[in-house]
Design an enzyme around this catalytic site. Structure first.
Site, PDB file in Angstrom:
ATOM      1  N   ASP A 248       0.838  -1.209   0.000  1.00 23.49           N
ATOM      2  CA  ASP A 248       0.000   0.000   0.000  1.00 23.49           C
ATOM      3  C   ASP A 248       0.873   1.259   0.000  1.00 23.49           C
ATOM      4  O   ASP A 248       0.558   2.239  -0.674  1.00 23.49           O
ATOM      5  CB  ASP A 248      -0.930   0.004   1.220  1.00 23.49           C
ATOM      6  CG  ASP A 248      -1.867  -1.179   1.205  1.00 23.49           C
ATOM      7  OD1 ASP A 248      -2.231  -1.638   0.096  1.00 23.49           O
ATOM      8  OD2 ASP A 248      -2.237  -1.672   2.290  1.00 23.49           O
ATOM      9  N   GLY A 281       2.531  -2.359  12.144  1.00 23.19           N
ATOM     10  CA  GLY A 281       1.294  -1.711  11.691  1.00 23.19           C
ATOM     11  C   GLY A 281       1.448  -1.212  10.267  1.00 23.19           C
ATOM     12  O   GLY A 281       2.552  -0.843   9.831  1.00 23.19           O
TER      13      GLY A 281
HETATM   14  O1  RIB Z   1      -2.538  -4.293   2.712  1.00 23.36           O
HETATM   15  C1  RIB Z   1      -2.684  -4.347   4.101  1.00 23.36           C
HETATM   16  C2  RIB Z   1      -4.119  -4.174   4.484  1.00 23.36           C
HETATM   17  O2  RIB Z   1      -4.861  -5.266   3.985  1.00 23.36           O
HETATM   18  C3  RIB Z   1      -4.376  -4.149   5.960  1.00 23.36           C
HETATM   19  O3  RIB Z   1      -4.315  -2.860   6.517  1.00 23.36           O
HETATM   20  C4  RIB Z   1      -5.744  -4.801   6.088  1.00 23.36           C
HETATM   21  O4  RIB Z   1      -6.737  -3.947   6.543  1.00 23.36           O
HETATM   22  C5  RIB Z   1      -6.052  -5.347   4.700  1.00 23.36           C
HETATM   23  O5  RIB Z   1      -6.947  -4.554   4.047  1.00 23.36           O
END
Ligand code: RIB
Length: 301
Positions: A248, A281
């Site tokens: 992400d 996290g």
């Molecule tokens: O890519 C990581 C995310 O995948 C986490 O934060 C979790 O919520 C899932 O959506």
């Protein structure tokens, strides 16, 4: 220079994270070593990653009318993400992710809740945000109809549409035609294009009907340019603590630095993703611009 505007269509989850020495076997009960609640969700994570790096980010998504939903919204607002297009889905619980971190890896089960109340119509209502964005991005933790609507609006307004196809599912041709850049890992690309999983990253990338930026974990990234030529970006060396959200961070940074050209955007995205795994996290380790620049000056890829 003006901050790039990014519209993210995506999920918002509360991550309930258990740490353990190892993963349990089916049917086995283990004593874990820790538990923490983190804000997460692929859409929210990508929005926060881009916002921390200086982008002006608007998130189109949904949370439930519950305690998790309120905490998630407040956290996004503290990060400077515009949450005016986050719908409150009455009668649905906020999305949550049950995450186990062990042996340097993670297992994640997402219960989508309100994220799946995001309809094509709710995306259409926010078309002005897509029309005024420089980059539009989505993942697959919201209904496909919402993602397709976002892709259609992005194409209509001539905006680059980045799709992070996670969690993996076979993608319809109707959606693939609207994607400018797909950002899977190797497994996700195989599933997205309904190809055998044993093909090499290069063999997979060549089959995609659009440009691909493939994340390769500790190996960095492989990407194709507009002419279909493939390039590699090596990773930046760090000691990982928790890899949740690394992809992400990569996507958020890629969108943030889009205007610098694909090769530089991929290099900066690899550096941001490397930094993100140095803290527990999904969002805790995401760098701001100063931290990213400092890291780039002291590290080699
Ligand atoms: O890519 C990581 C995310 O995948 C986490 O934060 C979790 O919520 C899932 O959506």
């Amino acid at each position: 220079m003006q901050a790039p505007k990014i519209a993210v269509i995506g999920s918002i989850n509360m991550d309930l994270v258990t740490t353990s020495e190892r993963f349990p076997q089916p049917g086995e009960t283990l004593l874990g070593s820790g538990f923490t609640q983190f804000t997460g969700g692929k859409g929210a994570n990508q929005a926060v990653a881009a916002a921390r790096l200086g982008a002006s980010v608007s998130l189109i998504g949904a949370v439930g009318d519950d305690g998790f939903g309120r905490t998630l919204l407040e956290s996004l607002q503290r990060e400077g993400v515009d949450t005016n297009a986050v719908h409150i889905a009455a009668g649905h619980p906020s999305g949550m992710a049950n995450i186990t971190v062990a042996q340097g890896d993670n297992h994640i089960i997402v219960v989508s809740g309100a994220n799946f109340a995001l309809s094509a119509e709710s995306v259409r209502q926010e078309k002005a945000r897509i029309a005024e964005a420089d980059v539009v991005m989505a993942q697959l933790e919201t209904p496909l109809e919402a993602v397709i609507e976002a892709a259609k609006l992005a194409r209509k307004h001539g905006k680059p549409f980045i799709l992070n196809p996670a969690p993996a599912q076979a993608l319809p041709a109707q959606l693939l035609e609207l994607v400018d850049v797909l950002t899977p890992n190797a497994y996700e690309l195989a599933i997205s294009l309904s190809l055998p999983e044993n093909l090499s990253p290069e063999e997979l990338v060549v089959q995609a009907p659009c440009q691909v930026v493939m994340t390769l974990g500790a190996e960095g990234a492989l990407f194709s340019d507009a002419e279909g030529r493939q390039h590699r970006q090596s990773s930046f060396r760090v000691t990982p603590v928790d890899t949740t959200g690394a992809g992400d961070t990569f996507n958020g940074a890629l969108a943030r630095y889009w205007s610098r050209g694909l090769s530089e955007a991929v290099r900066l995205a690899c550096a941001a993703a490397a930094l993100s795994v140095t803290r527990a996290g999904a969002q805790s380790g995401m760098p701001d611009e100063a931290a990213l620049q400092a890291f780039l000056q002291t590290s080699e890829s």
